[in-house]
Design an enzyme around this catalytic site. Structure first.
Site, PDB file in Angstrom:
ATOM      1  N   ASP A 161     105.039  48.564  37.970  1.00 13.78           N
ATOM      2  CA  ASP A 161     105.145  50.019  38.003  1.00 13.78           C
ATOM      3  C   ASP A 161     106.305  50.463  37.072  1.00 13.78           C
ATOM      4  O   ASP A 161     107.161  49.642  36.726  1.00 13.78           O
ATOM      5  CB  ASP A 161     105.413  50.423  39.460  1.00 13.78           C
ATOM      6  CG  ASP A 161     105.730  51.882  39.613  1.00 13.78           C
ATOM      7  OD1 ASP A 161     104.888  52.705  39.261  1.00 13.78           O
ATOM      8  OD2 ASP A 161     106.846  52.194  40.086  1.00 13.78           O
ATOM      9  N   ASP A 195     108.147  54.241  36.829  1.00 13.76           N
ATOM     10  CA  ASP A 195     109.175  55.107  37.422  1.00 13.76           C
ATOM     11  C   ASP A 195     109.656  54.538  38.761  1.00 13.76           C
ATOM     12  O   ASP A 195     108.847  54.263  39.649  1.00 13.76           O
ATOM     13  CB  ASP A 195     108.617  56.512  37.685  1.00 13.76           C
ATOM     14  CG  ASP A 195     108.275  57.252  36.401  1.00 13.76           C
ATOM     15  OD1 ASP A 195     109.113  57.274  35.493  1.00 13.76           O
ATOM     16  OD2 ASP A 195     107.172  57.802  36.324  1.00 13.76           O
ATOM     17  N   ASP A 228     107.682  50.476  43.576  1.00 14.09           N
ATOM     18  CA  ASP A 228     108.738  51.039  44.437  1.00 14.09           C
ATOM     19  C   ASP A 228     108.200  51.936  45.536  1.00 14.09           C
ATOM     20  O   ASP A 228     108.986  52.459  46.324  1.00 14.09           O
ATOM     21  CB  ASP A 228     109.734  51.853  43.596  1.00 14.09           C
ATOM     22  CG  ASP A 228     109.085  53.091  42.990  1.00 14.09           C
ATOM     23  OD1 ASP A 228     107.983  52.955  42.426  1.00 14.09           O
ATOM     24  OD2 ASP A 228     109.672  54.179  43.091  1.00 14.09           O
TER      25      ASP A 228
HETATM   26  O1  LIG Z   1     105.028  59.724  37.341  1.00 20.03           O
HETATM   27  C1  LIG Z   1     104.811  59.464  38.546  1.00 20.03           C
HETATM   28  O2  LIG Z   1     104.308  60.243  39.353  1.00 20.03           O
HETATM   29  C2  LIG Z   1     105.214  58.110  39.073  1.00 20.03           C
HETATM   30  O3  LIG Z   1     105.042  57.099  38.156  1.00 20.03           O
HETATM   31  P1  LIG Z   1     105.043  55.554  38.626  1.00 20.03           P
HETATM   32  O4  LIG Z   1     103.604  55.270  39.017  1.00 20.03           O
HETATM   33  O5  LIG Z   1     105.460  54.862  37.339  1.00 20.03           O
HETATM   34  O6  LIG Z   1     106.012  55.379  39.726  1.00 20.03           O
HETATM   35 MG   LIG Z   2     107.095  54.167  40.945  1.00 21.06          MG
END
Ligand SMILES: O=C(O)COP(=O)(O)O
Ligand SMILES: [Mg+2]
Length: 238
Positions: free
Chosen positions: A20, A22, A183
């Site tokens: 992942d 963010d 996360d």
């Molecule tokens: O941009 C988002 O809503 C979260 O992104 P992610 O899947 O990389 O945690």
């Molecule tokens: Mg994430």
């Protein structure tokens, strides 16, 4: 489950990892904050805090902007402003993308260790692909990944299993051989639905919930620790 522990056996036979973005590789909330508050200023709305934004990140841009607008408007008011708000948000985000984001500890070391262990790597994020690709490049992470899927790359995004299953198909690997690392509950639910093993990190954004309340196969303190667990369970038998 305590941080730094992984269930027995689930990592045996793992050949690839889906990481992942963010909250797992990068702390992107400071970029989100600038972009969201830039958009809000265009609507004469007061800025909101990083802590408030942390609770909202994870389910893609559309959900994020609807949630931000809902702080000040009713459902009809949100829909009325949605398109303009999305345009403004995307303009502000692209202008700032990566400038205030930082790598979490041991991300590069973890990715390098996974590569060295022979794992194939993919990044699956709910971030729009037009944000994700330049961000990975800017942070010098792009070279680690054979595949990157954004939240708008496929018809469904996490917590739907589609992007994870697509990576398994791309790699020609059964889901049991592809570990997802993230996360949030979006990552864990997508992995469970895809039948991929899943590890979580405790330092990101999980909609205000403790990562201990999310169903996963283990909590790892860093991606480097994840790499160690995966390698430990995949030592050649000789
Ligand atoms: O941009 C988002 O809503 C979260 O992104 P992610 O899947 O990389 O945690
Ligand atoms: Mg994430």
């Amino acid at each position: 489950m305590q941080a730094g522990t992984v269930k027995d056996h689930v990592l045996a036979g793992v050949r690839a990892a889906i990481i992942d973005l963010d909250g797992t590789m990068l702390d992107t909330v400071p970029d989100f904050q600038v972009a969201i508050n830039g958009m809000r200023a265009e609507f004469d709305l007061a800025p909101i805090s990083a802590d408030a934004i942390k609770l909202m990140v994870g389910k893609g841009s559309e959900n994020l902007i609807r949630t931000v607008l809902a702080l000040d408007f009713d459902a009809a008011g949100v829909e009325q402003r949605f398109e303009h708000a999305m345009d403004a948000y995307q303009r502000h985000y692209l202008a700032v993308n990566g400038q205030f984001s930082t790598l979490y500890p041991d991300v590069e070391a973890g990715l390098a260790a996974m590569k060295a262990a022979g794992l194939r790597l993919a990044c699956v994020t709910n971030k729009p692909i037009a944000f994700a690709l330049p961000l990975l490049k800017q942070k010098k992470l792009d070279g680690y990944f054979e595949i990157v899927y954004g939240g708008d790359s496929l018809p469904q995004k996490k917590p739907h299993p589609m992007p994870l299953l697509q990576v398994c198909a791309d790699f020609d690997l059964a889901p049991a051989k592809v570990v997802a690392i993230g996360d949030s509950s979006n990552d864990a639910q997508a992995a469970r639905a895809a039948a991929c093993p899943v590890l979580t990190v405790p330092y990101g954004y999980n909609h205000g919930h403790s990562i201990h309340d999310t169903d996963s196969d283990g909590i790892v303190n860093t991606l480097l620790e994840a790499a160690h667990f995966i390698s430990m369970h995949n030592r050649p038998a000789y």
